[in-house]
Design a protein around this motif. Sequence first.
Motif, PDB file in Angstrom:
ATOM      1  N   GLY A 176      53.878   9.174  17.972  1.00  0.00           N
ATOM      2  CA  GLY A 176      54.254  10.056  19.301  1.00  0.00           C
ATOM      3  C   GLY A 176      55.492  10.025  19.739  1.00  0.00           C
ATOM      4  N   TYR A 189      43.046   1.832  22.310  1.00  0.00           N
ATOM      5  CA  TYR A 189      43.955   2.933  21.984  1.00  0.00           C
ATOM      6  C   TYR A 189      45.392   2.413  21.222  1.00  0.00           C
ATOM      7  N   LEU A 248      43.791  11.981  26.355  1.00  0.00           N
ATOM      8  CA  LEU A 248      44.398  12.822  25.288  1.00  0.00           C
ATOM      9  C   LEU A 248      44.068  11.948  23.936  1.00  0.00           C
ATOM     10  N   ILE A 259      50.577   3.796  28.760  1.00  0.00           N
ATOM     11  CA  ILE A 259      51.070   4.996  29.878  1.00  0.00           C
ATOM     12  C   ILE A 259      50.415   6.312  29.345  1.00  0.00           C
ATOM     13  N   LYS A 260      50.286   6.589  28.119  1.00  0.00           N
ATOM     14  CA  LYS A 260      49.776   7.800  27.562  1.00  0.00           C
ATOM     15  C   LYS A 260      48.989   7.761  26.232  1.00  0.00           C
ATOM     16  N   TYR A 261      48.079   8.475  26.139  1.00  0.00           N
ATOM     17  CA  TYR A 261      47.129   8.407  24.908  1.00  0.00           C
ATOM     18  C   TYR A 261      46.246   7.382  25.239  1.00  0.00           C
ATOM     19  N   TYR A 262      45.326   7.481  26.289  1.00  0.00           N
ATOM     20  CA  TYR A 262      44.474   6.222  26.613  1.00  0.00           C
ATOM     21  C   TYR A 262      43.400   6.883  27.444  1.00  0.00           C
ATOM     22  N   ASP A 311      55.559  15.353  22.180  1.00  0.00           N
ATOM     23  CA  ASP A 311      55.755  14.090  21.647  1.00  0.00           C
ATOM     24  C   ASP A 311      55.772  14.342  20.191  1.00  0.00           C
ATOM     25  N   SER A 350      50.697  15.603  21.749  1.00  0.00           N
ATOM     26  CA  SER A 350      51.064  16.946  22.580  1.00  0.00           C
ATOM     27  C   SER A 350      52.336  17.315  21.799  1.00  0.00           C
ATOM     28  N   TYR A 372      55.020   3.863  24.517  1.00  0.00           N
ATOM     29  CA  TYR A 372      54.095   4.440  25.266  1.00  0.00           C
ATOM     30  C   TYR A 372      52.886   2.901  25.749  1.00  0.00           C
ATOM     31  N   GLU A 428      42.895   6.844  30.635  1.00  0.00           N
ATOM     32  CA  GLU A 428      43.279   7.729  31.866  1.00  0.00           C
ATOM     33  C   GLU A 428      43.453   9.063  31.722  1.00  0.00           C
ATOM     34  N   ASP A 429      44.090   9.376  30.808  1.00  0.00           N
ATOM     35  CA  ASP A 429      44.653  10.812  30.395  1.00  0.00           C
ATOM     36  C   ASP A 429      43.589  11.491  29.434  1.00  0.00           C
TER      37      ASP A 429
END
Length: 449
Positions: free
Chosen positions: A55, A173, A85, A77-80, A92, A89, A70, A82-83
């Motif tokens: 990423g 994750y 994903l 903060i991303k790919y977990y 990234d 993307s 991340y 909460e989002d």
Amino acid sequence: MKAFLLLTACLSVMAASAQDYQQPESVDLGLSVKWASFNLGATKASEYGKYYAWGETSTKSAYGWGNYKYGDGEEFIKYYDEDGLTTMSSDDDPATVNLGSKWRTPTLEECSELVKKCTWELTTVDDISGYKVTGPNGNSIFLPMSGWFNAGQGSSGYYWTSTLAFYFVSGRYAKARSMSLQLKTPAGFNNDDRFYGYTIRPVDASSKSGATMAVPTVVDLGVSVKWASFNVGASKPSEAGLYYAWGETFNKTMDEFSWESYFLGANADGTTMKKYNETDGLVTLQPKDDAASVNYGGSWRMPTLEEIDELREKCTWSWETVEGMNGYRITGTNGNSIFLPALGYFDKQPEAVNNTGYYWTSSLDVREGKYTQARALGINSGSSWNNNVNDRFWGYGVRAVLPVTTGITSAKSKTAVESAVYTLSGVRVNPGKLSKGIYIKDGKKFVVK
């Protein structure tokens, strides 16, 4: 002037960076996508290319959780969760960012196709060890033993896929899927920490045309909703299609279906759920967690338990074989029909195919307040039943429905179905004769005092 100089400097850095990446050729191996002729950051097939954390779009002098973009291996903060994903993307994706929109990092499924459908031969090119991968059409690419950053070159090779792994190991994750090459065996797949510096063999994003999933026709059976002509992920009625855990919308058939890999779970033993639990009170899948809604769009969705009830009560079921696949022919009150194949279920691979079949409904099971199970339709040659309750992690099929929006008869039928009332144990009861207790109606709980 400072702003102009800063902009000029940035453009110069971007231009220099772009010049570092040579455009590969697209090689047609006879698969679903074309593959790049060499690794990202290389200039020919025998070069290892550059190394990236999962990423991240630029290289580094060191790779670890301490400088991962991340997260630190425990918090992300991303790919977990909460989002939500699960696939890298485009902003990234190092292949897309450095080579342009034509290129991207391959998915786990595309790498799996490369392994399963091609011939792998250990060889050398320019004295570099690697595998010659020959596709069904006779064309080939060379994957060098690129190792990982600062180690393993010549004896192994690790290539990132764009697919996240979300097992409860070494931090939720914390891992992504990679394709590994070894001297003694052809490629396999790993779950590796996202911070590792691995190589990337891009695929040609423009070579995969149209929608990735066929959309079924709509069949009116004379009931409250219209039914899809085939399963989600299939292209005709006799195909099994894809398997999904309840509340997951992505293909996970390269993984084991278990509590450890369940995306909506909060721990590894399945005792606590992050969503559809006693706190949020949700008992019916929301569109963003519905495999039919996400993959088909529009008003498509998974059927409720009540709609499965209606299918059983108002239609005729007959066991038959279509193109070698056993299943049920379901004929509606108006003479139209659909075919439900006995697709079995998915564990590490499809099980019990042609003998039985399991289909998720969108309805959660809330008996005893556990929230760990959901309702499914089960079929076999002896019977069909709807009161099937199973752990949410299992890989089952999905047959979509489309709500009926016009017609007086349909509206009346829909009202009748939606007025169905169930106990928490799943027993359908007469709504006019309810004793004190908690019941479910229209996917929501209510109390009779």
